[in-house]
Design an enzyme around this catalytic site. Structure first.
Site, PDB file in Angstrom:
ATOM      1  N   GLY A 292    -104.099 -72.485 -17.422  1.00 31.63           N
ATOM      2  CA  GLY A 292    -102.833 -72.552 -16.698  1.00 31.63           C
ATOM      3  C   GLY A 292    -101.687 -72.359 -17.666  1.00 31.63           C
ATOM      4  O   GLY A 292    -101.563 -71.328 -18.303  1.00 31.63           O
TER       5      GLY A 292
ATOM      6  N   LYS B 214     -95.927 -69.924 -22.097  1.00 33.30           N
ATOM      7  CA  LYS B 214     -95.264 -69.083 -21.099  1.00 33.30           C
ATOM      8  C   LYS B 214     -95.788 -67.676 -21.300  1.00 33.30           C
ATOM      9  O   LYS B 214     -95.564 -67.055 -22.332  1.00 33.30           O
ATOM     10  CB  LYS B 214     -93.748 -69.134 -21.282  1.00 33.30           C
ATOM     11  CG  LYS B 214     -92.989 -68.334 -20.230  1.00 33.30           C
ATOM     12  CD  LYS B 214     -91.495 -68.584 -20.359  1.00 33.30           C
ATOM     13  CE  LYS B 214     -90.737 -67.868 -19.255  1.00 33.30           C
ATOM     14  NZ  LYS B 214     -89.295 -68.144 -19.299  1.00 33.30           N
TER      15      LYS B 214
ATOM     16  N   ASP C  13     -79.352 -70.040 -15.108  1.00 31.37           N
ATOM     17  CA  ASP C  13     -80.415 -70.481 -14.198  1.00 31.37           C
ATOM     18  C   ASP C  13     -80.722 -71.960 -14.392  1.00 31.37           C
ATOM     19  O   ASP C  13     -81.884 -72.357 -14.514  1.00 31.37           O
ATOM     20  CB  ASP C  13     -81.679 -69.637 -14.407  1.00 31.37           C
ATOM     21  CG  ASP C  13     -82.621 -69.739 -13.204  1.00 31.37           C
ATOM     22  OD1 ASP C  13     -82.140 -70.087 -12.111  1.00 31.37           O
ATOM     23  OD2 ASP C  13     -83.824 -69.471 -13.362  1.00 31.37           O
TER      24      ASP C  13
END
Length: 797
Positions: free
Chosen positions: A490, A504, A601
């Site tokens: 993951g 990432k 963001d």
């Protein structure tokens, strides 16, 4: 190992030199008129970071007492004293006390002797408290006005928020003074102060200038900021929000120290060692970025006769100069030294007016005492006589052709120059070097012209590899990982050494996202702040592209804030600490990092939480760098997350620091309420902003508080701050960017809850339903992410 009696005696004598605070048995939060602070008492700041107490100096069988402020982290840390009240007057007995007299001033009383710490003419009722910044303040009881503060009287340490310089309007000077010795806080020999004549910060030793803050000094340039802008205001400040300090050492050296939580000690990360006078000796060059700063110039070796490499004592010639007669040009030659800087004061050279560079060279060559020269285009010829001192190695981005920084020529024996044959033409200095450079340029242009077609032919093959390598070539501090070194499932990875990391990863199936990943890597590698996620390295090999981050065990804020089972773990004080940490991180991006950065963001899923629930801002894929004078920018590609974007950005593509302020305001209201701004279903309100506005206008701001907060939170003395935080959130989400505060204003609002806040205007999107994106303009709906993820194919952590 066996300790002899003499060894034990020496060790005991050494330990007696350490400074330490007396172990406090009584902790106070305030000190009021009539109350006293004895040697067994202390006043601690709210978070317990700093402590006001007595400390002692034990030496020569005598005990001296002082009142000071120290870090409370590590017991018996001899370097933790950051401010001393009575450094010029040591107390003799353990019966001494610090108290506030009826006239409202601090005094230290030792029997019949009274030492006055400050003098404020007021006769007001006052009380004292120690702030988490380390600032001891004396406050007026009636309105909490600050009448006196220790930050106006620094000793040898500059903490974040302190000033250095002058305020001529109020006849105020802020300076640092070293201790007289490592164990004695009495005023020492060195002073760091602002010199209005030199228009610079200097360290002096009496009447002698020991160090100057020139334009290439890395300690001052990267650490403290020149913020005085008024006519009579000339001062520097140490930015708030970082765990650092500047210390003027007993030696006169200025060190920047950074607290390392993992190791629990202070680390010196920058120093003024290249600014100290004659720090490396004659014919040396000092490199402020190097661990061993001193190095010999070309043609010289360390003075150490045994060749052990000790270059701090200066250097001597490898080969002696030729015999010389004044007035006759010698056979010696001159070596060009690039990227060097010499001090602005003429301690070791003299300046003449000479028309040409060749004339300057000839003047030096015919003077037997001249060892170097530099020529300015304005006709100034500088000659060094006897020796060269205080050379400094500056960065390669300096334009050495500029009139303000000419090329430096060092005199060497002719035998130091290697020639292709014995009939080689003598180097004629500046003119011959210009001709050589022109010839090299012509040859290079010819070669480049013949190769350009070939380069274009293979350009498309090398383009992909060049893009992948750009991170490594520009930012060497990033660790480079190979795919086989990372075992990841993951978004969690485990390195070969067992360390957990966050991964990432760019999707292999997508050709998009590379620019966002590259932007994030190159940008975050330049940032260092406790509230920004730390990038450890990257893995860019063929089709595998990953960024490797420090592992955040508590993942992201949204998992706690919007999950019923976990939100109870966020008590009110934890939420306040998270709000403050996010604000400090954004302030660093906007004002104190090397570049002004707009995140674009900010949202709950991009706030990561460490083991202690401290926030760290992440995901810089959409961030933009602004120039020093740039205020806003326009874009046709609107990226971000619906519900957090400012109206001017969502509607017109305009973004600025005020866009991040809007996103922060939304995030603040979500943290208070535990509710998302989007998907908000509340009778009578269309979104969280509208709901908060309705409560505010009806004087019911407390009702916005998350119902998951338990009784202990509701009954806490801190709960009166909830309406204040609602007020701050609404100020940040106002329709017009001009009406919103800056992050500097927000941090000030958080740090001082006594200053009244202005009333906000109605928020943006007041009539826009939070769960219906169909009402947005077409320009917005193309690029928005409505599921909490940014517009990028890069997979989230």
């Amino acid at each position: 190992m066996t300790l002899t009696s003499s060894t034990l005696a020496s060790l005991t004598s050494f330990l007696c030199l350490f400074m330490f605070c007396v172990n406090a048995v009584t902790n106070k939060e305030f000190l009021q008129i009539g109350q006293s602070l004895g040697i067994l008492d202390s006043v601690a700041s709210h978070s317990g970071k700093f402590e006001l107490c007595f400390f002692t100096k034990v030496r020569d069988n005598s005990t001296k007492y002082y009142v000071g402020i120290r870090y409370k982290r590590v017991p018996n840390d001899k370097n933790k004293i950051v401010w001393v009240a009575n450094r010029d007057y040591a107390l003799e007995t353990s019966s001494a006390v610090l108290t506030i007299q009826p006239d409202g001033n601090f005094v230290i009383m030792d029997g019949q002797v009274t030492y006055r710490v400050n003098k404020v003419s007021n006769n007001f009722s006052t009380y004292a408290m120690l702030l988490d910044s380390g600032n001891l303040v004396l406050l007026k009881t009636s309105n909490k006005e600050i009448l006196w503060q220790s930050f106006d009287y620094p000793t040898d340490t500059l903490l974040p928020g302190m000033k250095l310089g002058q305020d001529e309007g109020y006849n105020t000077t802020w300076s640092l003074r070293s201790w007289i010795s490592a164990d004695d806080p009495a005023p020492g020999a060195f002073t760091l102060q602002y010199d209005s004549g030199m228009i610079s910060l200097i360290i002096d030793n009496g009447s002698n200038v020991f160090w100057i803050d020139d334009s290439y000094n890395y300690t001052i340039g990267n650490v403290i900021r020149r913020t005085g802008v008024e006519e009579h205001d000339r001062y520097f400040t140490f930015p708030v929000g970082n765990d650092s300090r500047l210390v003027l050492e007993v030696s006169g050296e200025l060190n920047q120290e950074y607290w390392l939580d993992e190791a629990q000690f202070w680390v010196s990360i920058q120093s003024s060692k290249c600014g100290t006078k004659n720090s490396c000796g004659a014919f040396s060059i000092c490199n402020p970025k190097a661990r061993d700063p001193c190095d010999c110039t070309d043609g010289f070796r360390p003075f150490d006769a045994d060749y052990k490499g000790n270059k701090s004592a200066g250097c001597v010639r490898k080969k002696e100069l030729s015999s010389c007669s004044n007035g006759v040009e010698s056979n010696d030659k001159f070596k060009q030294l690039y990227q060097v800087k010499w001090p602005p004061t003429p301690d070791s050279y003299k300046t003449l007016k000479i028309d040409t560079a060749r004339g300057c060279e000839r003047t030096c060559s015919t003077n037997c005492s001249c060892v170097a020269f530099a020529y300015y285009l304005n006709g100034n010829c500088q000659l060094w006589l006897g020796s060269v001192l205080n050379l400094k190695n500056v960065s390669t981005d300096v334009d050495n052709s500029d009139d303000s920084n000419p090329i430096f020529y060092l005199r060497l024996a002719a035998s130091e120059f290697v020639t292709s044959d014995s009939n080689a033409t003598r180097d004629k200095g500046p003119e011959s070097n210009v001709r050589k450079n022109l010839l090299v340029i012509v040859i290079l242009i010819s070669l480049l012209t013949s190769l350009i077609l070939g380069l274009l032919l293979v350009h498309w093959i090398r383009r992909k590899r060049r893009k992948e390598q750009i991170i490594y070539t520009q930012y060497k501090q990033l660790l480079r990982f190979r795919p086989i070194e990372i075992d990841y499932i993951g978004h969690k990875g485990i390195l070969f050494n067992g360390d957990e990391v966050a991964v990432k990863r760019l999707s292999r199936r997508s050709g998009q996202g590379w620019e966002e990943l590259r932007n994030e890597a190159l940008l975050i590698a330049k940032l260092q702040h406790n509230n920004l996620v730390r990038l450890l390295g990257c893995c860019i090999e063929r089709n595998e592209k990953m960024l490797i981050y420090e592992f955040m065990p508590n993942k992201s804020l949204d998992l706690f804030l919007f999950t019923d089972e976990k939100k109870r773990m966020l008590d009110w004080l934890t939420r306040v600490r998270i709000i403050d940490g996010i604000a400090q991180g954004i302030l660093y991006l906007h004002q104190y990092s090397r570049f002004r950065i707009i995140h674009r963001d900010l949202k709950a899923s991009n706030i990561l939480l460490d083991t202690n629930m401290n926030p760290k801002i992440s995901d810089f894929g959409m961030a933009k760098i602004f120039g020093e004078n740039e205020l806003q920018e326009n874009t046709n590609r609107i990226v971000g997350t619906y519900g957090y974007m400012a109206p001017e950005y969502a509607m017109e593509g305009l973004f600025s620091i005020k866009s991040d302020v809007f996103s922060f305001g939304v995030l603040l209201l979500e943290i208070i309420s535990g509710k998302k701004n989007t998907g908000f279903y509340q009778t009578g309100s269309f979104n969280l902003l509208g709901y908060a506005w309705d409560l505010w206008t009806s004087n019911s701001g407390m009702d916005l508080m998350d119902t998951a907060l338990d009784d202990s939170d509701t009954s806490s003395n801190c709960m009166h701050t909830v309406p204040r935080y609602v007020n701050m959130g609404l100020l940040c989400v106002q329709e017009s960017p001009e009406d919103r505060p800056t992050m500097s204003d927000v941090v000030a609002m958080i740090g001082n809850d006594t200053v009244p806040l202005p009333s906000p205007k109605p928020p943006a999107f007041l009539k826009l339903r939070g769960d219906d994106s169909s009402t947005l303009p077409c320009r917005m709906t193309e690029s928005l992410s409505v599921n909490g993820m940014t517009d990028t194919i890069v997979q989230a952590r």
